[in-house]
Enzyme design. Structure first.
Site, PDB file in Angstrom:
ATOM      1  CE  LYS A  93      60.186 117.914  82.584  1.00 36.55           C
ATOM      2  NZ  LYS A  93      60.178 118.048  81.111  1.00 36.55           N
ATOM      3  CE  LYS A 117      70.502 113.364  82.697  1.00 39.98           C
ATOM      4  NZ  LYS A 117      70.739 114.034  81.420  1.00 39.98           N
ATOM      5  CE  LYS A 129      66.584 113.222  75.508  1.00 33.17           C
ATOM      6  NZ  LYS A 129      67.231 114.175  76.409  1.00 33.17           N
ATOM      7  N   GLY A 168      63.149 120.219  75.758  1.00 38.91           N
ATOM      8  CA  GLY A 168      64.100 120.365  74.658  1.00 38.91           C
ATOM      9  C   GLY A 168      65.282 119.417  74.780  1.00 38.91           C
ATOM     10  CG  ASP A 169      68.409 116.298  73.918  1.00 34.43           C
ATOM     11  OD1 ASP A 169      68.916 116.284  75.046  1.00 34.43           O
ATOM     12  OD2 ASP A 169      68.944 115.713  72.954  1.00 34.43           O
ATOM     13  CB  THR A 212      71.607 122.147  80.863  1.00 33.52           C
ATOM     14  OG1 THR A 212      70.211 121.874  80.789  1.00 33.52           O
ATOM     15  CG2 THR A 212      72.364 120.836  80.818  1.00 33.52           C
ATOM     16  CG  ASN A 243      70.336 125.413  76.208  1.00 38.42           C
ATOM     17  OD1 ASN A 243      70.450 124.608  77.130  1.00 38.42           O
ATOM     18  ND2 ASN A 243      69.774 126.580  76.364  1.00 38.42           N
TER      19      ASN A 243
HETATM   20  P1  NDP Z   1      71.891 122.142  70.916  1.00 33.58           P
HETATM   21  O1  NDP Z   1      71.176 121.606  69.748  1.00 33.58           O
HETATM   22  O2  NDP Z   1      71.524 123.467  71.457  1.00 33.58           O
HETATM   23  O3  NDP Z   1      73.460 122.156  70.634  1.00 33.58           O
HETATM   24  C1  NDP Z   1      74.153 121.000  70.321  1.00 33.58           C
HETATM   25  C2  NDP Z   1      75.592 121.365  70.007  1.00 33.58           C
HETATM   26  O4  NDP Z   1      76.346 120.186  69.850  1.00 33.58           O
HETATM   27  C3  NDP Z   1      75.720 122.128  68.706  1.00 33.58           C
HETATM   28  O5  NDP Z   1      76.831 122.965  68.747  1.00 33.58           O
HETATM   29  C4  NDP Z   1      75.901 120.991  67.702  1.00 33.58           C
HETATM   30  O6  NDP Z   1      76.560 121.388  66.496  1.00 33.58           O
HETATM   31  C5  NDP Z   1      76.784 120.040  68.480  1.00 33.58           C
HETATM   32  N1  NDP Z   1      76.535 118.664  68.024  1.00 33.58           N
HETATM   33  C6  NDP Z   1      75.356 118.020  67.995  1.00 33.58           C
HETATM   34  N2  NDP Z   1      75.502 116.794  67.480  1.00 33.58           N
HETATM   35  C7  NDP Z   1      76.799 116.676  67.169  1.00 33.58           C
HETATM   36  C8  NDP Z   1      77.583 115.645  66.606  1.00 33.58           C
HETATM   37  N3  NDP Z   1      77.029 114.468  66.242  1.00 33.58           N
HETATM   38  N4  NDP Z   1      78.913 115.879  66.454  1.00 33.58           N
HETATM   39  C9  NDP Z   1      79.461 117.044  66.829  1.00 33.58           C
HETATM   40  N5  NDP Z   1      78.767 118.076  67.364  1.00 33.58           N
HETATM   41  C10 NDP Z   1      77.468 117.882  67.529  1.00 33.58           C
HETATM   42  O7  NDP Z   1      71.761 121.007  72.056  1.00 33.58           O
HETATM   43  P2  NDP Z   1      71.983 121.138  73.618  1.00 33.58           P
HETATM   44  O8  NDP Z   1      73.055 122.128  73.907  1.00 33.58           O
HETATM   45  O9  NDP Z   1      70.658 121.295  74.247  1.00 33.58           O
HETATM   46  O10 NDP Z   1      72.490 119.665  73.970  1.00 33.58           O
HETATM   47  C11 NDP Z   1      73.878 119.298  74.000  1.00 33.58           C
HETATM   48  C12 NDP Z   1      74.043 118.034  74.824  1.00 33.58           C
HETATM   49  O11 NDP Z   1      73.579 118.278  76.159  1.00 33.58           O
HETATM   50  C13 NDP Z   1      73.267 116.812  74.330  1.00 33.58           C
HETATM   51  O12 NDP Z   1      74.000 115.641  74.629  1.00 33.58           O
HETATM   52  C14 NDP Z   1      72.019 116.839  75.196  1.00 33.58           C
HETATM   53  O13 NDP Z   1      71.413 115.567  75.301  1.00 33.58           O
HETATM   54  C15 NDP Z   1      72.621 117.298  76.505  1.00 33.58           C
HETATM   55  N6  NDP Z   1      71.669 117.866  77.460  1.00 33.58           N
HETATM   56  C16 NDP Z   1      70.909 118.944  77.131  1.00 33.58           C
HETATM   57  C17 NDP Z   1      70.034 119.477  78.060  1.00 33.58           C
HETATM   58  C18 NDP Z   1      69.264 120.726  77.809  1.00 33.58           C
HETATM   59  O14 NDP Z   1      68.634 121.220  78.746  1.00 33.58           O
HETATM   60  N7  NDP Z   1      69.287 121.289  76.620  1.00 33.58           N
HETATM   61  C19 NDP Z   1      69.847 118.846  79.387  1.00 33.58           C
HETATM   62  C20 NDP Z   1      70.772 117.757  79.661  1.00 33.58           C
HETATM   63  C21 NDP Z   1      71.610 117.283  78.709  1.00 33.58           C
HETATM   64  P3  NDP Z   1      75.686 121.645  65.167  1.00 33.58           P
HETATM   65  O15 NDP Z   1      74.974 122.929  65.391  1.00 33.58           O
HETATM   66  O16 NDP Z   1      76.697 121.696  64.091  1.00 33.58           O
HETATM   67  O17 NDP Z   1      74.752 120.463  65.044  1.00 33.58           O
END
Ligand code: NDP
Length: 448
Positions: A93, A117, A129, A168-169, A212, A243
């Site tokens: 997962k 986790k 993943k 998603g991620d 999250t 997200n």
């Molecule tokens: P989203 O795609 O919804 O948002 C990602 C955010 O982070 C955007 O604002 C994006 O900016 C920014 N971002 C992404 N890559 C970079 C980078 N290289 N440098 C600077 N800013 C960056 O993703 P999520 O919110 O879902 O995920 C965010 C983090 O949380 C990740 O590490 C993910 O693995 C982790 N996570 C997510 C979960 C989930 O349920 N969604 C669960 C557990 C962990 P821009 O739009 O400009 O790319």
């Protein structure tokens, strides 16, 4: 932290040799191995069963071509990945990341973290993943759909509701999950809970979108309470505006904090009046625009190019919710100097080892990603339960279960850290508690 145990030193050397060119994976493994030293000293039976030797090697890695046709009729080719890391305690997962920076090392580090986790959530889920170097930004809906359909055409051969359940991620939200689910259903002729994060009209769970970010705040709130503190009246800086960042902002505000900054990969906004979340949701979730548009309607807010500067904003609590290694040693020093006393991680591995050392050396309350952001996958686990029952629970039911899980994760981290002589080090606690459950299951199942 310097390792003393010869077995662990040799194991880490093997991992480094075998995974050259994958620094994020080596970083994630090093952190876990270093904190497991006291467990290994106490449990020679786990060494004898080769648990750690097996744990650092994914059970299966699938790499595939993803061809699709863009709006100009031109063939594009991306690379797709699924790493099925560990199935000792349940089906694989873990999410699917769509971002140009994706390569096998990123997917392996995320899959490895996911094993611990998922174990912490108390639910029966193994770790995996996936992802691709496809960038959904700037693509039309048609292009995203054709990519997702091509991606799933190969991926569907390797996943299933009882085998591997992606979610998603970064870059994979409700739109992408919808296209992937549709293609899976068409190819396999079955309607099963093969993906989580689905839309509410076709098997998704209420509160999964929020999970999250909300879970991060529930975990952090519990950590604060255990240390005689709270979110009430505190200034919070959150990176990202996707997200996790959006729903962390919503819950932190509901718990009485003022969130003053958010970012995207181009730059960050600072609003001393507190972030207007309705505006951010409209910009990001509906219009898919850049965060800098915020200042056009908020004259007191400022926008600064570049991501790193967000950590120079004075705050009590920092919640990194964007991406890996976004806080380095220098940024951590600045946070400490400016009076920040809590860092809790929504993103996966957002702090470099130097940053973590700075937190620990300065007595910062540190909520590690594996524990603090586990609410997303926990609620995905609840989505799987609802799909199996063919029932839907109310928002309140799911949210209450999420809250209970985050409290229990904090308690597990707290007590494991204490038991192994590292009281207050929740990173060590998370690694140890997550590891022990998987290790016992691996030992019981024999050398597989
Ligand atoms: P989203 O795609 O919804 O948002 C990602 C955010 O982070 C955007 O604002 C994006 O900016 C920014 N971002 C992404 N890559 C970079 C980078 N290289 N440098 C600077 N800013 C960056 O993703 P999520 O919110 O879902 O995920 C965010 C983090 O949380 C990740 O590490 C993910 O693995 C982790 N996570 C997510 C979960 C989930 O349920 N969604 C669960 C557990 C962990 P821009 O739009 O400009 O790319």
């Amino acid at each position: 932290m310097a390792l003393k145990n010869k077995y662990l030193i040799d194991l880490l050397e093997t991992v480094k040799k075998r995974n050259q060119g994958e620094p994020e994976f080596i970083q994630a493994v090093t952190e876990v191995i270093e904190t497991l030293e006291p467990v290994i000293e106490k449990r020679p039976d786990l060494v004898e069963a080769g648990v750690l030797d097996r744990l650092v090697e994914p059970e299966r890695q699938i790499v595939f071509r993803v061809p699709w046709v863009d709006d100009n009729g031109k063939v594009q080719v991306n690379r797709g990945f699924r790493v099925q890391f560990n199935s000792a305690i349940g089906p694989y997962k873990g999410g699917i990341r769509l971002h140009p920076s994706v390569y096998i090392g990123i997917i392996k580090f995320l899959g490895f973290e996911q094993v611990f986790k998922n174990s912490l959530t108390t639910l029966p889920m193994g770790g995996g993943k996936g992802g691709s170097d496809f960038d959904p930004k700037g693509k039309s809906d048609g292009e995203v759909m054709r990519f997702c359909q091509s991606f799933m055409t190969e991926l569907c051969k390797h996943i299933g509701a009882d085998t591997d359940v992606p979610a998603g991620d970064i870059g994979t939200g409700a739109r992408e999950i919808g296209y992937m689910f549709g293609q899976y259903k068409r190819l396999r002729n079955e309607f099963t809970g093969v993906l989580t994060g689905k839309g509410l009209t076709y098997g998704g769970s209420l509160a999964r979108t929020e999970a999250t970010g909300y879970g991060l705040c529930y975990f952090t709130d519990e950590m604060l309470k255990a240390n005689g503190k709270s979110f009430q009246g505190k200034t919070v800086v959150i990176s990202g505006s996707g997200n996790v960042a959006i729903y962390a902002t919503e819950k932190a505000t509901a718990l009485g904090a003022k969130v003053v900054a958010l970012s995207d990969s181009n730059g960050y906004i600072y609003d001393p009046d507190g972030i207007d979340l309705a505006c951010v949701k409209q910009l990001k979730e509906v219009e898919r625009k850049r965060i800098k548009e915020y200042v056009a309607t908020h004259p007191n807010a400022t926008y600064t190019e570049g991501c790193k500067g967000i950590w120079t904003i004075k705050c009590d609590i920092a919640l990194p919710c964007a991406t890996q290694n976004e806080i380095d040693g220098e940024s951590a020093e600045i946070l400490v100097k400016n009076g920040c006393w809590c860092v809790s991680e929504g993103a996966n591995m957002p702090s470099t080892p130097e940053a973590i050392n700075t937190y620990l050396a300065n007595g910062i309350l540190y909520g590690p990603a594996k524990a603090a952001n586990a609410g997303g996958v926990a609620t995905s686990g609840l989505e799987m339960s609802q799909n199996s029952e063919r029932l839907s629970w109310t928002f309140e039911e799911v949210d209450a279960k999420l809250h209970g899980i985050m409290v229990s994760i904090f308690k597990a981290c707290e007590s494991a850290a204490k038991e192994y002589g590292m009281e207050g080090n929740y990173m060590a606690g998370a690694n140890i508690a997550g590891f022990l459950k998987v290790a016992e299951a691996m030992k019981a199942q024999g050398c597989v």
